[in-house]
Scaffold this motif. Structure first.
Motif, short mmCIF file in Angstrom:
data_model
loop_
_atom_site.label_atom_id
_atom_site.label_comp_id
_atom_site.label_asym_id
_atom_site.label_seq_id
_atom_site.Cartn_x
_atom_site.Cartn_y
_atom_site.Cartn_z
N THR A 25 0.87 -1.18 0.00
CA THR A 25 0.00 0.00 0.00
C THR A 25 0.90 1.22 0.00
OG1 THR A 25 -1.72 -1.15 1.27
CG2 THR A 25 -1.82 1.25 1.21
N LYS A 26 0.90 1.96 -1.09
CA LYS A 26 1.84 3.07 -1.21
C LYS A 26 1.50 4.25 -0.30
CE LYS A 26 3.27 2.05 -5.95
NZ LYS A 26 3.39 2.59 -7.34
N SER A 27 0.20 4.54 -0.17
CA SER A 27 -0.17 5.72 0.62
C SER A 27 -1.57 5.58 1.21
CB SER A 27 -0.10 6.99 -0.24
OG SER A 27 -1.02 6.93 -1.30
N VAL A 28 -1.80 6.33 2.27
CA VAL A 28 -3.10 6.42 2.93
C VAL A 28 -3.40 7.90 3.09
CG1 VAL A 28 -4.39 5.99 5.05
CG2 VAL A 28 -2.87 4.24 4.14
N VAL A 29 -4.67 8.27 2.86
CA VAL A 29 -5.08 9.67 2.95
C VAL A 29 -5.95 9.86 4.18
CG1 VAL A 29 -6.32 11.57 1.83
CG2 VAL A 29 -4.96 9.98 0.47
N LYS A 30 -5.64 10.89 4.97
CA LYS A 30 -6.50 11.24 6.10
C LYS A 30 -7.05 12.63 5.89
CE LYS A 30 -3.81 13.77 9.52
NZ LYS A 30 -3.65 14.00 10.96
N THR A 31 -8.21 12.90 6.51
CA THR A 31 -8.83 14.21 6.47
C THR A 31 -9.16 14.64 7.90
OG1 THR A 31 -11.13 13.46 6.34
CG2 THR A 31 -9.89 13.58 4.26
N SER A 32 -9.60 15.86 8.05
CA SER A 32 -9.95 16.36 9.38
C SER A 32 -11.19 15.68 9.94
CB SER A 32 -10.18 17.88 9.32
OG SER A 32 -11.21 18.19 8.38
N GLN A 33 -11.95 14.98 9.11
CA GLN A 33 -13.16 14.31 9.56
C GLN A 33 -12.91 12.92 10.11
OE1 GLN A 33 -15.33 15.09 5.75
NE2 GLN A 33 -16.92 15.90 7.08
N ASN A 34 -11.68 12.40 9.96
CA ASN A 34 -11.35 11.09 10.49
C ASN A 34 -11.16 11.15 12.01
OD1 ASN A 34 -9.38 10.83 7.58
ND2 ASN A 34 -11.21 9.61 7.95
N ASP A 35 -11.75 10.21 12.71
CA ASP A 35 -11.47 10.07 14.14
C ASP A 35 -10.20 9.26 14.36
OD1 ASP A 35 -13.73 11.49 14.95
OD2 ASP A 35 -14.99 9.70 14.78
N LYS A 36 -10.08 8.20 13.56
CA LYS A 36 -8.92 7.32 13.64
C LYS A 36 -8.29 7.16 12.27
CE LYS A 36 -9.39 6.05 18.03
NZ LYS A 36 -8.35 6.22 19.08
N VAL A 37 -7.00 6.86 12.25
CA VAL A 37 -6.28 6.58 11.01
C VAL A 37 -5.67 5.19 11.13
CG1 VAL A 37 -4.36 7.25 9.53
CG2 VAL A 37 -5.78 9.01 10.58
N ILE A 38 -5.89 4.37 10.13
CA ILE A 38 -5.34 3.02 10.13
C ILE A 38 -4.25 2.93 9.06
CG2 ILE A 38 -5.83 0.58 9.72
CD1 ILE A 38 -8.63 1.05 10.78
N LEU A 39 -3.06 2.55 9.49
CA LEU A 39 -1.93 2.36 8.58
C LEU A 39 -1.81 0.87 8.29
CD1 LEU A 39 0.62 4.72 10.38
CD2 LEU A 39 -0.75 5.24 8.35
N VAL A 125 6.84 0.26 3.56
CA VAL A 125 6.74 1.70 3.83
C VAL A 125 5.40 2.21 3.29
CG1 VAL A 125 7.73 3.98 3.43
CG2 VAL A 125 9.23 1.99 3.74
N ILE A 126 4.71 3.00 4.11
CA ILE A 126 3.42 3.61 3.74
C ILE A 126 3.52 5.11 3.96
CG2 ILE A 126 0.92 3.67 4.13
CD1 ILE A 126 2.82 0.83 5.67
N GLU A 127 3.10 5.88 3.00
CA GLU A 127 3.09 7.34 3.16
C GLU A 127 1.70 7.80 3.60
OE1 GLU A 127 4.15 11.47 0.71
OE2 GLU A 127 3.92 9.57 -0.37
N LEU A 128 1.66 8.56 4.66
CA LEU A 128 0.40 9.13 5.15
C LEU A 128 0.27 10.55 4.62
CD1 LEU A 128 -2.16 8.95 6.87
CD2 LEU A 128 -0.82 9.77 8.81
N LEU A 129 -0.79 10.79 3.86
CA LEU A 129 -1.03 12.10 3.25
C LEU A 129 -2.20 12.78 3.94
CD1 LEU A 129 -0.78 10.97 -0.50
CD2 LEU A 129 1.04 11.98 0.89
N TYR A 130 -2.23 14.08 3.86
CA TYR A 130 -3.33 14.85 4.44
C TYR A 130 -4.06 15.61 3.34
CZ TYR A 130 -5.94 18.27 7.16
OH TYR A 130 -6.95 19.03 7.68
N ARG A 131 -5.39 15.52 3.33
CA ARG A 131 -6.19 16.21 2.32
C ARG A 131 -7.23 17.08 3.00
NH1 ARG A 131 -9.13 12.29 -1.54
NH2 ARG A 131 -10.56 12.12 0.23
N ARG A 132 -7.29 18.32 2.59
CA ARG A 132 -8.26 19.26 3.12
C ARG A 132 -9.63 18.97 2.51
NH1 ARG A 132 -5.65 24.04 5.12
NH2 ARG A 132 -7.49 25.26 4.63
N VAL A 133 -10.62 18.82 3.36
CA VAL A 133 -11.98 18.53 2.90
C VAL A 133 -12.94 19.47 3.62
CG1 VAL A 133 -13.81 16.79 2.82
CG2 VAL A 133 -11.43 16.11 2.51
N SER A 134 -13.77 20.14 2.84
CA SER A 134 -14.78 21.03 3.42
C SER A 134 -16.00 20.22 3.82
CB SER A 134 -15.17 22.13 2.43
OG SER A 134 -15.71 21.56 1.25
#
Length: 309
Positions: A25-39, A125-134
């Motif tokens: 899994t190359k990357s995982v995307v999280k947003t401000s609406q996530n309570d938890k992040v799973i890698l 290796v997994i990259e955790l990315l952050y995406r802005r979501v309205s």
């Protein structure tokens, strides 16, 4: 020579099997609406399927912050990653070494998962990315604001028409206060609702737009009562406006409780009904006022004619 070749081949096979393989899994995307992040970290070629001989390490930018020892069943975490834990400890023996983190502690970056099974090991290796979501899309925000503005605007115009053509001295101050209050709440709500990224203030803003809109219902009734000779019409309009308000409140509740506000259309529909009823009230006030004006202008003409007879 045959024995030597067989020994070399056997050594190559054993060396290859010593390396654990992972589902990539190359990357995982999280947003401000996530309570938890799973890698994710899934080993695909475990041989023993025994948690007691396994060891897991998680690193961020090559700095270890979490470890789990299968023999003791204990984990060790860095204080900055106190929420870190295996997502499914019971599935570790099947190769699932995925990590769960709180959203606030899940820092974007390159995470590495190192798994050891007895004398075999591997790393992914997994990259955790952050995406802005309205919270709402720009179109949804625009429709919510548009219908609320129209409802308030029609109310103010209806108020102006009513006080200019009908006797409303006792109610005038109350209706002005009601209009000012709903306008102020709406403006503050608009400013909190609009943002490029979801924040708790968005929910507060929507609440300030929707909930105080109840003020328009009795205010609209008093305006209609002033101009309507047939109260059934006024009651019908108020029932429709109350229905619109109820729909908007239900939509607001659904949006707040949902992780993603897929029910924004309910809020928009409710506010649209309220704007429509405000427009109906305005049109009725204009038409009734014009009719009354025409009747008043005829009286001076009719009275002299009646005097002659």
């Amino acid at each position: 020579m045959r024995a030597l070749g067989a020994w070399v081949l056997l050594g190559a096979v054993c060396a290859g099997s010593a390396q654990l393989q992972f589902s990539v899994t190359k990357s995982v995307v999280k947003t401000s609406q996530n309570d938890k992040v799973i890698l994710p970290c899934i080993v695909t070629n475990l041989a023993l399927n025994n948690t007691g001989v396994m060891f897991v390490k998680w690193k961020l930018e090559k700095k270890e912050f979490f470890s789990f020892e299968g023999r003791t069943g204990k984990s060790t975490t860095n204080k900055n990653f106190s929420s870190a834990e295996l997502n499914s400890p019971e599935d570790l023996k099947f190769g699932n070494a995925s990590l769960r983190l709180s959203n606030t502690q899940a820092v974007p970056g390159n995470y590495s998962c190192e798994v050891t099974e007895s004398n075999r090991e591997g790393e992914t290796v997994i990259e955790l990315l952050y995406r802005r979501v309205s919270w709402f899309t720009p179109v949804e925000n625009g429709l919510i604001i548009l219908f609320m503005v129209l409802a308030i605007l029609f109310y103010w115009i209806q108020f102006a028409v009513t006080v200019s053509k009908f006797e409303t001295t006792l109610l005038k101050i109350s209706l002005i206060i009601a209009g000012v209050v709903i306008t102020v709440f709406a403006v503050v709500g608009f400013s909190l609702l609009i943002s490029d990224e979801f924040k708790p203030q968005n929910q507060i803003g929507l609440g300030l737009i929707v909930l105080p809109a109840v003020i328009l219902v009795p205010s609209q009734y008093f305006l209609l009562q002033t101009v309507c000779e047939n109260l059934s019409f006024a009651i019908g309009v108020i029932v429709l406006e109350s229905l619109g308000y109820l729909i908007a409140v239900i939509g607001f509740g659904l949006c707040v409780t949902a992780g993603h506000p897929k029910t924004s259309a309910v809020v928009i529909a409710g506010l649209a009904i309220m704007a429509l009823t405000a427009l109906v009230g305005l049109i009725h006030a204009i038409l009734t006022g014009s009719s009354k004006k025409n009747q008043s202008s005829r009286k001076p003409v009719e009275e002299p004619l009646n005097g002659r007879w």
